[in-house]
Scaffold this active site. Sequence first.
Site, mmCIF file in Angstrom:
data_model
loop_
_atom_site.group_PDB
_atom_site.id
_atom_site.type_symbol
_atom_site.label_atom_id
_atom_site.label_comp_id
_atom_site.label_asym_id
_atom_site.label_seq_id
_atom_site.Cartn_x
_atom_site.Cartn_y
_atom_site.Cartn_z
ATOM 1 N N ASP A 179 42.816 32.763 39.983
ATOM 2 C CA ASP A 179 41.861 33.854 40.141
ATOM 3 C C ASP A 179 42.587 35.115 40.595
ATOM 4 O O ASP A 179 43.678 35.046 41.177
ATOM 5 C CB ASP A 179 40.805 33.490 41.194
ATOM 6 C CG ASP A 179 39.940 32.308 40.778
ATOM 7 O OD1 ASP A 179 39.854 32.039 39.567
ATOM 8 O OD2 ASP A 179 39.366 31.656 41.667
ATOM 9 N N MET A 180 41.969 36.263 40.365
ATOM 10 C CA MET A 180 42.587 37.536 40.705
ATOM 11 C C MET A 180 43.050 37.567 42.170
ATOM 12 O O MET A 180 44.139 38.079 42.480
ATOM 13 C CB MET A 180 41.596 38.686 40.455
ATOM 14 C CG MET A 180 42.160 40.058 40.775
ATOM 15 S SD MET A 180 41.043 41.425 40.347
ATOM 16 C CE MET A 180 39.805 41.251 41.642
#
Length: 297
Positions: free
Chosen positions: A133-134
């Site tokens: 995920d970012m």
Amino acid sequence: MAKFEYTVTEEDKDLPVKTIIRRRFSFSSRLLSKLKYQHLVYLNDEDVAGWIVPDIGDVISVNLPEEKSDFPPEDIPIYPVFEDDDILIINKQPGVTVHPTKGHPCHTIANGLMTYMEKTNQSFKIRFVNRLDMDTTGLLIIAKNSHAQDEITKQMKAKSTEKRYKAIVNGIVEEDEFTIDLPIGRPDPENVARAVMEEGGYPSVTHVKVLERYNGYTMVELLLETGRTHQIRVHMSHIGHPLVGDFLYGGENPELIDRQALHSYKLSINHPVTGERLILEAPLPDDFKQVIEKISK
């Protein structure tokens, strides 16, 4: 360019080059077709047709196709942990999306890799074997050719890889070790959030081990048996211990950290070409360490 070599033995007697390649190298059918049509197979350093029968002691060599990505290069730092001709494993920083998407068309790890290739005089097609995920940090695998990608993907499907994470969660986790085996799905196609769904969810298994208990918080190690989107975040939130900083799943703690406190810190895989077992670790990022300092007081 990645290169493979094999010396013909008595076991290969009377076999044509194309059959030997199929037997000795675990190339995909798609890659074999590319090798044929791009004339990338050689016998004793000379271009050779697949039907030729080599002599014992001859050397068959294979050059993998040259490929490249065309993302706009950006000055985004890349932190290598391991690199050779076939794979690059980096320690991803927080706040950066891995691959360009509709919502994040630029400022991604892919853009940073284009600059990294320019600086290191390399050219390869970027193939992310895993995703983070970012706002999740840690070990990210990039395959430099299709063969490396295929081989590591096979390992993941066979569950012969290990991905371990560290996370800080809200509350005191009482049990020292346990397994969460709950299906995860996406209740609303218009919403990115996932949830435990007994009906329509996909099998999802997370192994949890307590590493340290603090004043109102717990640091845990998580071993993934499956790799669903947001799996750790959903599972820990579902049992009442959302990750510190995770606004999406009920763990927002802006005074401690502005993202989920989740770090992919350890990876064990077999090298896609040599077969050597690689055990790699990525140090905790600074903001994660700062959380530990704050909750330890």
